[in-house]
Design a protein around this motif. Structure first.
Motif, short mmCIF file in Angstrom:
data_model
loop_
_atom_site.label_atom_id
_atom_site.label_comp_id
_atom_site.label_asym_id
_atom_site.label_seq_id
_atom_site.Cartn_x
_atom_site.Cartn_y
_atom_site.Cartn_z
N THR A 216 0.82 -1.22 0.00
CA THR A 216 0.00 0.00 0.00
C THR A 216 0.84 1.26 0.00
O THR A 216 0.55 2.22 -0.72
N THR A 243 -7.86 -2.41 -5.63
CA THR A 243 -7.42 -2.87 -4.32
C THR A 243 -8.62 -3.25 -3.47
O THR A 243 -9.77 -3.10 -3.88
N PHE A 244 -8.35 -3.72 -2.25
CA PHE A 244 -9.43 -4.20 -1.39
C PHE A 244 -10.47 -3.13 -1.11
O PHE A 244 -11.68 -3.39 -1.14
N LYS A 245 -10.01 -1.90 -0.89
CA LYS A 245 -10.95 -0.84 -0.55
C LYS A 245 -11.81 -0.41 -1.75
O LYS A 245 -12.80 0.31 -1.59
N ALA A 275 -9.11 -6.17 7.75
CA ALA A 275 -9.86 -5.05 7.17
C ALA A 275 -10.75 -4.38 8.21
O ALA A 275 -10.87 -3.15 8.25
N ALA A 278 -8.90 -1.86 10.18
CA ALA A 278 -8.19 -0.82 9.42
C ALA A 278 -9.00 0.48 9.41
O ALA A 278 -9.91 0.68 10.23
N VAL A 282 -11.48 0.67 4.13
CA VAL A 282 -11.22 -0.77 4.14
C VAL A 282 -12.27 -1.49 4.97
O VAL A 282 -12.72 -2.60 4.61
N ALA A 285 -15.28 -1.98 2.89
CA ALA A 285 -15.12 -3.08 1.93
C ALA A 285 -15.40 -4.42 2.59
O ALA A 285 -16.07 -5.30 2.01
N GLU A 317 -1.74 -7.66 4.29
CA GLU A 317 -1.61 -7.28 2.86
C GLU A 317 -1.78 -8.51 1.97
O GLU A 317 -2.48 -8.47 0.96
N MET A 320 -5.58 -9.76 2.00
CA MET A 320 -6.46 -8.93 1.19
C MET A 320 -6.11 -9.02 -0.30
O MET A 320 -6.98 -8.97 -1.17
#
Length: 347
Positions: A216, A243-245, A275, A278, A282, A285, A317, A320
């Motif tokens: 990230t 990305t995950f978000k 997540a 976070a 995130v 998500a 990381e 995800m």
């Protein structure tokens, strides 16, 4: 009264004269013949032969027609009959490089009108002409385009450049046909060939694929720097990065069960656990994923995530990333389609 004698013996008629008679029969019946595809010398000979015919008796006409039908019946294959025709027939089946080189060798390209090649170019390619060539050449090119296409191209040309080109159009009144022909030939040769590229994907897509796998911090630093140096490219890059978000904005809710099906359950639980601990995007998500699976599965994943406790940053990381990689695999295979974050949606 000067009238040519009727033709009454088909065996004394030359093949050239018979061809002219067949053409006349077809024209009389309303046929649409592509005679323009013949070499110009043959078009002139055909015109001369047809002009020499005045009256032909019925028996001769029937005899010529029957002979023509018999010859058609004996044909087993019809080929282009010329190198230009062969190039036109094969060009879609050859490699782009060979096809482009052969098209340049066609007589119709070397000696004919080339403007149809320029006119058929996509608007973006013609805009390239407007930005790269002299304003005088651009004015001629714009004048040769259909009105609607010329207006669209002009709208995509930078304002000051467009103003200079439109002014140059007022200076083209006395340009010679030969000059216009040569300009068309030059533009067709320069812009009509396929644009070769060493890469099959755009720069933003290539860099986006790399940053998708980056940590990230690296990703954010690259995006921040590009945002200052080249905001437009940075914007395209953000669309290419997934990305995950980005899951809530890019993935349809109905696709979520399919997206997590191939993810290792332990990795999925780790991804959700990290997540939920976070920052807000995130967390959203993670909640988006949980809200679009069955209540039983969502409850089970929450319990496993709580049991895991705090997840190391590197492990978080990786977990995800396993979720987003599974989603990208489905996109690459065409199983699902990501939404455009800037497009309006009713969902």
């Amino acid at each position: 009264m000067n009238v040519s004698s009727p033709l009454n013996n088909e065996f004394a008629i030359s093949r050239r004269r018979k061809a002219a008679m067949i053409v006349q029969m077809m024209i009389s019946d309303g046929g649409n013949l592509s005679l323009s595809q013949l070499p110009e010398s043959l078009q002139e000979l055909l015109t001369d032969e047809l002009g020499a015919i005045r009256l032909v008796d019925r028996d001769t006409v029937l005899g010529v027609a029957e002979e023509f039908i018999a010859e058609l019946g004996s044909l087993g294959l019809s080929a282009p009959g010329s190198r230009d025709g062969a190039i036109a027939a094969l060009s879609d089946h050859l490699s782009p490089t060979v096809a482009a080189r052969l098209r340049e060798q066609m007589e119709s390209v070397r000696f004919g009108d080339h403007w149809h090649i320029v006119i058929d170019l996509p608007n973006s390619r013609i805009v390239d002409i407007m930005n790269a060539e002299s304003v005088e050449i651009c004015a001629v090119a714009l004048s040769k385009l259909p009105t609607s296409k010329a207006a669209a191209v002009l709208a995509q040309t930078p304002g000051e450049r467009a103003r200079r080109i439109t002014y140059a159009m007022s200076l083209t009144a006395d340009i010679s046909p030969d000059a216009v022909h040569r300009i068309g030939q030059s533009l067709a040769k320069e812009y009509g060939r396929p644009v070769s590229s060493a890469f099959d994907k755009a720069p933003a897509q290539r860099l986006g694929a790399i940053l998708n796998s980056a940590v990230t911090q690296t990703r954010e630093e690259v995006l921040g720097g590009l945002g200052e140096d080249d905001p437009e490219f940075a914007n395209d890059l953000r669309k290419a990065i997934f990305t995950f978000k980005d899951i809530p904005a890019r993935v349809k809710p109905t696709d979520i069960p399919n997206c997590i099906r191939t993810v290792d359950p332990a990795q999925l639980s780790s991804a959700i656990a990290s997540a939920l601990a976070a920052d807000e995007p995130v967390i959203s998500a993670a909640e988006f994923i949980l809200s679009n699976v069955s209540q039983r599965m969502a409850g089970q994943i929450r319990e496993e995530a709580e049991e895991l406790g705090t997840i190391k940053k590197a492990d978080a990381e990786a977990a995800m990333s396993s979720v987003t990689s599974a989603i990208r695999d489905l996109v690459e295979s065409g199983t699902i389609t990501l939404r455009d974050p800037e497009a309006d949606t009713d969902e």
